[in-house]
Design a protein around this motif. Structure first.
Motif, PDB file in Angstrom:
ATOM      1  N   GLY A  67      78.907  41.185 -10.790  1.00 20.01           N
ATOM      2  CA  GLY A  67      79.068  40.172  -9.764  1.00 20.01           C
ATOM      3  C   GLY A  67      78.597  38.806 -10.191  1.00 20.01           C
ATOM      4  N   MET A  85      81.734  40.467  -5.902  1.00 15.54           N
ATOM      5  CA  MET A  85      81.568  41.654  -6.733  1.00 15.54           C
ATOM      6  C   MET A  85      82.908  42.238  -7.197  1.00 15.54           C
ATOM      7  SD  MET A  85      78.271  41.910  -6.670  1.00 15.54           S
ATOM      8  CE  MET A  85      78.104  43.511  -7.468  1.00 15.54           C
ATOM      9  N   TYR A 131      76.804  37.464  -3.380  1.00 15.33           N
ATOM     10  CA  TYR A 131      77.573  37.690  -4.609  1.00 15.33           C
ATOM     11  C   TYR A 131      79.045  37.972  -4.296  1.00 15.33           C
ATOM     12  CZ  TYR A 131      72.901  38.783  -6.541  1.00 15.33           C
ATOM     13  OH  TYR A 131      71.580  38.763  -6.908  1.00 15.33           O
TER      14      TYR A 131
END
Length: 360
Positions: free
Chosen positions: A280, A242, A240
């Motif tokens: 995210g 974020m 991800y």
């Protein structure tokens, strides 16, 4: 992970000690070069003056004693000049050497130091020692955090040891890198801060052996026993980008004076409570496992599985810190997996520690 952390710490320590040694060598070389240059320059002037003396009295009758006396006076004059310049340079070198020795004994470098920093609430800080009290109230930093992870059946569940998830808690982890901006809210004496930035998060979700994640032709994913050999390791990995937002509260604020201003002393060992949220965007999902086949050959398999994971993630964070220790718990409010994942536990939860804090 412990080995990597120890190597990282040793590398930073070696870098700082090497920088100190290099700076001292540069100081010594510069001092030696300055002495050589001074001696050569003053000797050149002295020789010119002695040549002028010989030229002025060439062909004239002059007592050898008088001539020698003048030659000696010229030599003494330039010797005094050389000694004075060498002494001035030596004083500068001794002062710089004393500071470098003090820094080496105290574990500091001239530009940066590695310390357990109270105001950072992290285990290690790589920071400039020239920060003022006011600078500590507004900062930028790079943070690495590590957490043990599990899956729960709902957004509100905090069961980190949830056995029903069929995940291996000690092997399921989350690693995050963040670049953060921290700013004080209100006046210089305010004990409240906000912190935001951006970062990268990698979740490694490992099922209990001999379970692995499998996907059928309809893109449905489920857990099944591995039957193709001796399973060594299995995990599902999400990656991800974020964006965190935290509010930090100093629970036992202390104050100091700087430039006739009263301000929060952010260098003390304060208790801190932080609460925040994070969001995210998923950039990749992979199913990963290693096994030994019938011929005892190690086989590694990595396959992309973007169809089973949600594209966005949102959650909350709560942390408590004191001096160099910062412990946190994070809970995902949105499920990691979508409806294609035929498992009952889809919400991530983790408890962890901030490992490294680099202050700019």
């Amino acid at each position: 992970m412990k080995t990597k952390l120890a190597l990282m710490t040793a590398l930073f320590a070696f870098t700082c000690s090497f920088a100190q040694e290099g700076q001292m060598n540069l100081q010594l070389k510069a001092y030696s070069k300055r002495i050589d240059s001074t001696v050569v320059a003053e000797k050149t002037k002295m020789n010119l003056e002695l040549d002028e003396l010989e030229k002025n009295f060439s062909g004239q009758e002059i007592m050898d004693e008088e001539k020698q006396k003048r030659r000696t006076a010229i030599a003494v004059k330039y010797e005094a000049v050389i000694n004075e310049k060498v002494a001035a340079g030596q004083s500068e070198l001794e002062s710089a050497t004393r500071e470098m020795v003090k820094d080496a004994v105290l574990g500091r470098s001239h530009r940066y130091s590695i310390v357990a920093d109270p105001q950072s609430n992290a285990l290690l800080t790589f920071k400039s020692p020239e920060k003022t009290y006011k600078d500590l109230l507004s900062r930028q930093d790079f943070n690495i955090s590590f957490g043990l992870m599990n899956l729960t059946g709902s957004a509100g569940s905090l069961a980190i040891g949830n056995n029903e998830s069929q995940m291996k808690v000690g092997k399921s982890t989350s690693l995050q890198f963040e670049f953060r901006f921290t700013r004080q809210i209100g006046s210089l004496t305010s004990p409240v801060f906000y912190r935001t930035g951006f970062g990268y998060r990698q979740d490694i979700i490992s099922p209990e052996k001999p379970k692995v994640f499998v996907q059928d032709f309809s893109d449905a994913m489920y857990l099944a026993d591995f039957t193709s050999g001796n399973l060594r390791k299995s995990s599902f990995r999400n990656h991800y980008i974020m964006v965190p937002l935290d509010f930090v509260f100093v629970l036992n604020p202390k104050y100091t004076m700087e430039n006739n201003e009263k301000l929060l002393d952010n260098s003390k060992g304060n208790f801190r409570l932080a609460a925040g949220v994070y969001g995210g965007v998923r950039v990749a999902s992979q199913n990963y496992f290693i096994y030994k086949n019938g011929k005892e050959h190690s086989v590694k398999n990595t396959e992309s599985m973007p169809e089973v994971a949600n594209n966005f993630i949102f959650g909350g964070k709560l942390s408590l810190g004191y001096k160099a220790i910062n412990i946190f718990i994070k809970k995902d409010f949105t499920p990691i997996f979508n409806d294609n994942a035929k498992i009952s536990n889809k919400y991530g939860i983790q408890i962890g520690l901030e490992l490294l804090y680099i202050d700019f």
